[in-house]
Design an enzyme around this catalytic site. Sequence first.
Site, PDB file in Angstrom:
ATOM      1  N   TRP A  98      62.272 -13.792  -8.080  1.00 15.25           N
ATOM      2  CA  TRP A  98      63.382 -13.222  -7.572  1.00 15.25           C
ATOM      3  C   TRP A  98      63.000 -11.830  -7.601  1.00 15.25           C
ATOM      4  CZ3 TRP A  98      66.938  -9.764  -9.562  1.00 15.25           C
ATOM      5  CH2 TRP A  98      68.195  -9.450  -9.011  1.00 15.25           C
TER       6      TRP A  98
ATOM      7  N   CYS B  19      63.351 -15.053 -12.355  1.00 14.07           N
ATOM      8  CA  CYS B  19      61.924 -15.522 -11.948  1.00 14.07           C
ATOM      9  C   CYS B  19      61.780 -16.854 -13.066  1.00 14.07           C
ATOM     10  CB  CYS B  19      60.779 -14.593 -12.267  1.00 14.07           C
ATOM     11  SG  CYS B  19      61.069 -13.289 -11.225  1.00 14.07           S
TER      12      CYS B  19
ATOM     13  N   HIS C 261      99.531  -0.435  -3.265  1.00 15.65           N
ATOM     14  CA  HIS C 261      98.952   0.966  -3.724  1.00 15.65           C
ATOM     15  C   HIS C 261      97.538   1.226  -2.827  1.00 15.65           C
ATOM     16  CE1 HIS C 261     101.989   1.143  -6.587  1.00 15.65           C
ATOM     17  NE2 HIS C 261     101.933   0.019  -7.004  1.00 15.65           N
TER      18      HIS C 261
ATOM     19  N   GLY D   6      60.922 -10.759 -15.776  1.00 14.83           N
ATOM     20  CA  GLY D   6      61.485  -9.658 -16.654  1.00 14.83           C
ATOM     21  C   GLY D   6      61.207  -8.273 -15.810  1.00 14.83           C
TER      22      GLY D   6
ATOM     23  N   GLU E 286      87.949 -14.874  -8.261  1.00 17.41           N
ATOM     24  CA  GLU E 286      86.851 -16.156  -8.150  1.00 17.41           C
ATOM     25  C   GLU E 286      86.797 -16.493  -6.660  1.00 17.41           C
ATOM     26  OE1 GLU E 286      84.358 -16.908  -9.664  1.00 17.41           O
ATOM     27  OE2 GLU E 286      84.089 -19.036  -9.286  1.00 17.41           O
TER      28      GLU E 286
END
Length: 605
Positions: free
Chosen positions: A74, A2, A501, A99, A478
């Site tokens: 957000w 935010c 595997h 927060g 990435e």
Amino acid sequence: MCGIVGIASNKSVSANIVNSLKKLEYRGYDSAGLATLSNNLINEKKCSGRVEQLEKILFKAPAEGNLGIGHVRWATHGIPNEINAHPHSSEIVSVVHNGIIENSNNLKNQLEKKGLKFKSQTDTEVITLLLTEELKNKSPLDAVHETLKKLEGSFALGIIFKNFKDMIIGARRGSPLAVGYSTNENYLGSDSYALKSMTNKISYLDDGDICVLTKDNVEFYDFRKKKINKKVLLLSDDKNIAHKGDYKNFMSKEIFEQPIAIKNCINEYIDKSRDEINFYNFPIKPDSIDKIILVGCGTAYHSCLVAKYWFEEFTSLTVEADVASEFRYRNLKFNKNSLYLFVSQSGETADTAAALDLCKKNGVKTCSIVNVVESSIARNSDWVLPIHAGPEIGVASTKAFTGQMLLLYMLSLKIGNLRGDIERKYYQTKIINLKKLPDLLQNSLKTEDKIQLVAKDFLKSKGSMFLGRGFSFPIALEGALKLKELSYLHAEGYPAGEMKHGPLALIEDGLPVIVISPNDKYFQKTISNMQEVIARGGKILLITDSNDSVISENIRFKINLPHIEKSLSPFLTTIPLQLLAYHVALLKKCDIDKPRNLAKSVTVE
Ligand code: F6R
């Protein structure tokens, strides 16, 4: 995450709040809002979606007033809709918050028992209602101070009060907050970037601090409400900040800026006449370092993983790499002779910042590798190494990743050299080769045409796999991360040797498999793993600098990269993977610079 902005002025503020919010969208972009004071009323406007949407609302119904706060969100508590968007206002107070209030449920129950009603699903509204209660018999500063005592968790707050038409109060604990100064105008912002277009004079709040802004004055208080002074810092002037130029979006600009960003960083740290890397003021004498610990999140963590291989190659040291969200909660044994390195583009990532704090509390030396030098992580570290990549606006990290790798490459070489783990001649040859990197990156960008063709294959696929060994394993991680975040396609990065595997079971006819195999010591082994995938129907995109003709059979696409010395291959193999993610997302018409559900600066846990 935010973003917060606040302006106290002698003129109308809403247009400048909106402009600053646009800059803050990298912190969150699922809803936006502002509140101004005019005619002794709190004037609140908010919406779900982008700041653009808010601008349209304000065009139809302007928010008058010389004082205001704004927010881009957000979502953490409650879906991203208009009601949950900030500010959260009562009749007498309006709050924007970055927060998480961890005890919000308890506080909410207590307030509801008193008969108070909540409109939203957010944790922030608890702050609004607590303040409303406290303001019945207290001054704004006392009311804020009392309210903060009840909050657990992290926050940066901007608050305005109906009855105080020239006052904004800001407070921080855990989430960053800055104050900016100008004539007849003062500002509050989540970071310097939000304020840069209005002022170059700023101060940062520390944890526990409260600030009281009017248009002509700013006062600071510590957590005991004792008045304190703050240093005023002058911000550097980033002239090319936030301009896309001729590029379609920031991400493509930032991908293509990599040769120049890398060149700038090389120029900053390498003395070309002596082929020497200039790093001074090591917090621990390189001779006494017993271990290197690398910490970061997401893409920054991937740069740490690549660096582990470099430190192991150029030094005799033991190296560990950890994701910050795990590191901060592990039962670690801290050692004063270990060098703790924190890697972060933004320098504000909450988990990385908390991991750094943990190290500081345990008395060990810390070094940060950051892009934003004014950031919290940089300010809290014993030693800061900026990557000099210039502002990175696209949410997906590109030029910061190669910049982080470059810094870590140089650091591993320098430490190896100073400890006598590598010979001087070897060290200088590495530096001579490193100076060629910008040109080689430029050539690697020429793979774009072919990548555009390759990208079409991904439109029909359910998912994809990225494989590599050695340095190319973190690059595979990435590449997969970039594809996921930009195009919303499932992608998995794996060490090529691990396929048998378990993950080999995923290979079926037509599944795109990206094999990253530079001509290094792993080459033949990776190619064998690739054959195992081909035998099961995988459609291969091979990224290599090898001309070996054997490998061209049964491969759908081969991307040829320029030859480069082996330890530098991660820089070049990264480029086609960034371009691939970019072009798949472009074909899928995804929002390249602002992928869904994400934010550029992750300031929550
Ligand atoms: C992915 C990406 C993220 C960040 C991560 C850490 O493209 O950008 O994974 O790398 O959120 O951010 P910083 O580097 O700012 O600490």
